[in-house]
Design an enzyme around this catalytic site. Structure first.
Site, short mmCIF file in Angstrom:
data_model
loop_
_atom_site.label_atom_id
_atom_site.label_comp_id
_atom_site.label_asym_id
_atom_site.label_seq_id
_atom_site.Cartn_x
_atom_site.Cartn_y
_atom_site.Cartn_z
N HIS A 133 -1.44 -15.80 -1.79
CA HIS A 133 -0.34 -15.41 -0.90
C HIS A 133 -0.30 -13.89 -0.71
O HIS A 133 -0.21 -13.39 0.42
CB HIS A 133 0.97 -15.91 -1.51
CG HIS A 133 2.20 -15.60 -0.72
ND1 HIS A 133 2.88 -16.55 0.00
CD2 HIS A 133 2.90 -14.45 -0.57
CE1 HIS A 133 3.93 -15.99 0.58
NE2 HIS A 133 3.97 -14.71 0.24
N GLU A 134 -0.38 -13.15 -1.81
CA GLU A 134 -0.32 -11.69 -1.73
C GLU A 134 -1.58 -11.09 -1.09
O GLU A 134 -1.50 -10.13 -0.32
CB GLU A 134 -0.10 -11.09 -3.12
CG GLU A 134 1.27 -11.38 -3.71
CD GLU A 134 2.41 -10.90 -2.84
OE1 GLU A 134 2.26 -9.87 -2.15
OE2 GLU A 134 3.47 -11.56 -2.84
N HIS B 245 -1.28 -11.28 2.61
CA HIS B 245 -0.47 -10.17 3.14
C HIS B 245 -1.33 -8.91 3.28
O HIS B 245 -1.33 -8.25 4.33
CB HIS B 245 0.68 -9.85 2.19
CG HIS B 245 1.82 -10.81 2.22
ND1 HIS B 245 2.36 -11.31 3.39
CD2 HIS B 245 2.56 -11.35 1.20
CE1 HIS B 245 3.36 -12.12 3.10
NE2 HIS B 245 3.50 -12.16 1.78
#
Length: 211
Positions: free
Chosen positions: A20-21, A24
């Site tokens: 997820h990070e 980003h």
């Protein structure tokens, strides 16, 4: 929850929040901001993403007090002013995280069906893929809630005027208190607002996984 399942949940959760990070950071990099790349955050090495509070303390606290594990990784740094079109691109960067969880959910479901059809299925594989699908559904749905600092708030700000976005930004300092207040209230009353919000996402994950 059996001990083996706890280990699977922790492994899946850690992997999923790292992806997820990284999503980003990669989106920010493609849109003009190399901050995450320069800081070594575009890697799946969990050590680079561990946050003492979100990765260790909060999951442990929630498991002990509420009986389930939830947390996150250290947020990837994004320099708003490096982005090509900051307001629009920040919303895209925010959306990349939940999108990565949706992709993992779908991949887990596809792998489950393939292995099941070919007879390569046992309890461990089933549980791993099950938790991969459902934890990513929860991460996606939870992060899309438009309460700062969750991704949903940044996506929402991409559709607001600059004046509206500035006013909404002032609410950010209270975001964590609101989130924890909702979680604790749900635990005390037995009526989980977050659970009600996430129910459609969980139903979607169940439909995709067992389709």
């Amino acid at each position: 929850m059996p001990d083996a399942s706890i280990v699977i949940v922790i492994v899946v959760l850690l992997f999923s929040v790292v992806v997820h990070e990284v999503a980003h950071g990669y989106a920010a990099y493609k849109l003009g901001d190399p901050t995450a790349k320069m800081m070594g955050r575009l890697t799946l090495n969990p050590i680079n993403h561990i946050d003492p509070v979100w990765t260790i303390i909060i999951p442990a606290f929630m498991y002990v007090t509420m009986g389930f594990v939830f947390g996150g990784a250290k947020p990837v740094p994004v320099n708003y002013y490096n982005l090509h079109k900051p307001k629009r691109d920040m919303a895209i960067v925010a959306a990349a995280g939940p999108l990565s969880n949706l992709i993992l959910l779908i991949l887990a479901s596809i792998i489950f069906k393939v292995l099941l059809n070919f007879g390569f299925m046992n309890n461990t594989i089933h549980n791993f893929l099950f938790y991969m699908a459902f934890i990513n559904a929860i991460l996606m749905g939870f992060n899309l809630i438009p309460i700062p600092p969750l991704d949903g708030s940044k996506i929402l700000m991409g559709f607001l005027t600059h004046e509206q976005a500035d006013k909404f930004e002032e609410f950010s300092k209270y975001g964590f208190l609101v989130i924890f207040g909702i979680l604790i209230l749900g635990d005390l009353t037995g009526i989980s607002i977050i659970g009600l919000i996430l129910r459609p996402v969980i139903n979607f994950a169940q439909f995709i996984f067992y389709l």
